[in-house]
Design a protein around this motif. Structure first.
Motif, short mmCIF file in Angstrom:
data_model
loop_
_atom_site.label_atom_id
_atom_site.label_comp_id
_atom_site.label_asym_id
_atom_site.label_seq_id
_atom_site.Cartn_x
_atom_site.Cartn_y
_atom_site.Cartn_z
N ASP A 35 0.97 -1.05 0.09
CA ASP A 35 -0.40 -0.62 -0.18
C ASP A 35 1.25 1.22 -0.03
O ASP A 35 0.30 1.80 -0.67
CB ASP A 35 -0.66 -0.16 1.22
CG ASP A 35 -2.03 -1.20 0.76
OD1 ASP A 35 -2.65 -1.23 0.23
OD2 ASP A 35 -2.13 -1.65 2.25
N VAL A 93 -10.65 2.36 5.47
CA VAL A 93 -9.05 1.94 4.29
C VAL A 93 -8.12 2.86 3.92
O VAL A 93 -8.67 4.39 3.83
CB VAL A 93 -9.97 0.99 2.67
CG1 VAL A 93 -11.45 0.55 3.30
CG2 VAL A 93 -10.17 2.48 2.11
N ARG A 94 -6.97 2.28 4.23
CA ARG A 94 -6.45 3.81 3.64
C ARG A 94 -6.50 4.44 1.29
O ARG A 94 -6.99 3.82 0.62
CB ARG A 94 -4.22 3.13 3.39
CG ARG A 94 -4.26 2.63 4.67
CD ARG A 94 -2.88 2.16 4.48
NE ARG A 94 -2.54 0.44 3.39
CZ ARG A 94 -3.18 -0.26 4.24
NH1 ARG A 94 -3.08 -0.27 6.18
NH2 ARG A 94 -3.36 -1.84 4.31
N SER A 105 -7.31 8.37 3.85
CA SER A 105 -8.42 7.07 4.62
C SER A 105 -9.04 8.03 3.84
O SER A 105 -9.68 9.14 3.54
CB SER A 105 -8.22 7.38 6.21
OG SER A 105 -9.19 8.30 6.53
N THR A 108 -15.88 3.16 3.68
CA THR A 108 -16.20 2.40 2.34
C THR A 108 -17.26 1.25 3.45
O THR A 108 -18.15 1.12 4.64
CB THR A 108 -15.51 0.94 2.14
OG1 THR A 108 -13.87 1.21 1.74
CG2 THR A 108 -15.97 -0.06 1.14
N ASP A 220 -8.93 -2.67 -1.05
CA ASP A 220 -9.59 -2.45 -0.15
C ASP A 220 -9.79 -4.00 0.31
O ASP A 220 -10.39 -3.68 1.33
CB ASP A 220 -10.74 -1.19 -0.36
CG ASP A 220 -10.29 0.00 -0.98
OD1 ASP A 220 -9.28 0.72 -0.12
OD2 ASP A 220 -11.17 0.82 -1.64
N GLN A 223 -8.04 -5.57 2.92
CA GLN A 223 -8.13 -4.78 4.07
C GLN A 223 -9.24 -5.40 4.87
O GLN A 223 -9.69 -5.58 5.77
CB GLN A 223 -8.19 -3.33 4.19
CG GLN A 223 -6.20 -2.14 4.32
CD GLN A 223 -6.82 -1.05 4.27
OE1 GLN A 223 -6.98 -0.35 3.15
NE2 GLN A 223 -7.21 -0.67 5.53
#
Length: 514
Positions: A35, A93-94, A105, A108, A220, A223
């Motif tokens: 990431d 998520v990042r 960030s 989601t 995503d 994660q």
């Protein structure tokens, strides 16, 4: 603080491999981008692997809360089989933009339904119904055994639905893009609308713009898998969502679980080839729609194509004005394509065409409203669809070439050729992303790819080539029409259930009747 323009990032290269399911991989060790731009090595056994076992997930790892009432309202009152309840949650998520790799960030949106202990993630098209709603609708059609083995978890992929959805295209531009007449010989008005859309999106989204793509959508999902606490990601990819899962398989080959692609984008054709394939498939889907009309005795009778063509000419002379959307030849074309994609709405589409012939365009315009208008706290679908697709490719086709292609396709594919040709203009004004070297999928368990004979979104031939590009792609083809076979074909649905629940892999090339 001054607003700055940022170049978009990422080419989604769904690269075709030379072998199909039986051939061993020649690259058992592949590079995986982290990431934060780091690269690590993952050792993957060569050749096909067995279907991974199922594992339960930690049900309280996310702050789930009941959302049954609002979800049923969003679905128009449809309830899933067995009366299951819906729960919703949000996952942070990042953002991982190019200027700040691994940092930032976004949230989601997730929805779950079902009672099974294993998670089954649902990923949809970027320019289509958000994954949360798609999962809820699938729950209304999938077998009870599947919903007692799995809990479906729908994901609004980044930029869509309630996942910090993007909404940057000006209303006037959005309307002009959809209302543009594919019968016009030039494309200046459409080009102007797309240019305004690009300018506003670059300004409004700033550094978030290049992060709305399929590469990061795949991260995503990783994660999400980590939060769920399972060793493998089990998932259903709907249409272009299958491309996100293909990227996931490339980035995280040792974490691939039981995956079903319900339609898949063609990894071998360029943008023009994909557009022409869709024009051909849309024509085939309309022919199937016309035959269905004749068999059912619908109000269009047996001459659906002639009446649709005549309607376009009438709208060319005098569009039907609406409260939110005007019905023009462009709007009617987009509406019919949306209706063809959803097999369950064919009767409503026929009725809407007849109503438009009588001067009432509201029912036909309703098919395009999700692309243009806010609905249920979800932004218009058009914005995320444009940004994702333009961040997923470096291809930019000059307007003069598009105009030439459109003129050619008007003759070759009279119903939808010019429409799909003019869509090639979409990414022209948007920043060109940097190209990323996508690892080829190495050794992997079988992936079930369902194809639909007349699929106007992900044509069957392209989905078959997508299966061939996987180390162990298995094809089950439904001889039906519309976008997707799950829940539409009992045969294809049964094959998916046997694969997902019992790890039974069907023979590749299995054909399901219409």
């Amino acid at each position: 603080m001054p607003r700055r323009r940022h170049a978009a990032l990422i080419l989604v290269g769904l690269t075709a491999l030379a072998s199909c399911s039986a051939g061993p991989s020649t690259r058992p060790v592949i590079a995986v981008h982290g990431d934060g731009g780091q690269t690590s090595q993952v050792v993957v056994p060569p050749g096909p692997r067995e279907v991974p076992p199922l594992a339960n997930y930690e049900r309280d790892a996310l702050p789930w809360s009941s959302c049954t009432g609002e979800t049923r309202d969003r679905m128009g009152g449809t309830a899933p089989a067995g009366g299951q309840e819906y729960e919703c949650a949000r996952l942070t998520v990042r953002l991982d933009v190019p200027s700040r790799p691994g940092r930032g960030s976004l949230t989601t949106a997730l929805l779950r339904v079902g009672t099974g202990g294993s998670p089954l993630v649902v990923v949809g098209d970027a320019e289509g119904e958000p994954g949360t709603l798609k999962a809820a609708r699938l729950a209304a059609t999938l077998p009870a055994e599947l919903l007692s083995t799995y809990t479906l978890i729908g994901v609004d992929r980044r930029g869509t639905g309630r996942s910090d959805g993007v909404q940057c295209v000006p209303d006037s531009s959005r309307e002009a893009i959809v209302e543009a007449d594919p019968g016009e010989p030039g494309s200046e008005d459409l080009q102007d609308a797309l240019t305004r859309a690009s300018q506003e999106c670059v300004i409004d989204l700033e550094n978030r713009l290049p992060a709305v793509d399929s590469w990061r959508a795949a991260a995503d999902l990783e994660q999400l898998r980590e939060v769920l606490g399972v060793p493998h990601l089990n998932a259903i990819g709907v249409g272009e969502g299958s491309g996100v899962l293909t990227l996931y398989a490339s980035r995280y080959p040792d974490r691939i679980g039981r995956m079903v692609f319900d339609g898949a984008p063609d990894p071998t054709l360029d943008a023009q080839g994909v557009a022409e394939a869709r024009a051909v498939a849309a024509g085939e889907a309309f022919a199937a729609f016309g035959r269905d009309c004749a068999v059912r005795g619908c109000p269009l009778g047996g001459d659906a194509e002639e009446r649709f063509t005549a309607l376009l000419e009438e709208l060319r002379d005098e569009p039907l004005r609406g409260a939110d959307v005007d019905l023009t030849p462009g709007t009617a074309t987009v509406a019919v394509l949306a209706g063809l994609a959803d097999r369950s709405r064919w009767p409503a589409l026929a009725d809407a065409l007849v109503a438009a012939e009588g001067g009432d365009g509201s029912a036909l315009s309703a098919f395009v409203e999700p692309l243009l208008l806010d609905q249920d706290d979800s932004p218009p679908w058009l914005d995320a669809g444009i940004i994702t697709s333009c961040n997923d490719t470096t291809t930019r086709i000059p307007p003069e070439r598009v105009n030439s292609v459109a003129e050619d396709w008007r003759g070759k594919h009279p119903l939808f050729g010019a429409h799909f040709a003019r869509k090639l203009l979409t990414c022209g004004p948007f920043p060109v992303p940097q190209e990323v070297d996508v690892p080829k999928p190495a050794g992997a368990p079988p992936v079930l790819v369902l194809t639909t004979a007349a699929d106007p979104v992900t044509p069957a031939a392209g989905a078959e080539r997508a299966a061939q590009s996987l180390p162990a792609g298995v094809v089950v083809g439904w001889q039906g029409s519309g976008h997707g076979a799950l829940g539409q074909s009992a045969c294809a649905t049964a094959a998916a259930q046997a694969f997902l629940v019992d790890a039974r892999v069907p023979n590749s090339g299995t054909v399901c009747p219409p």
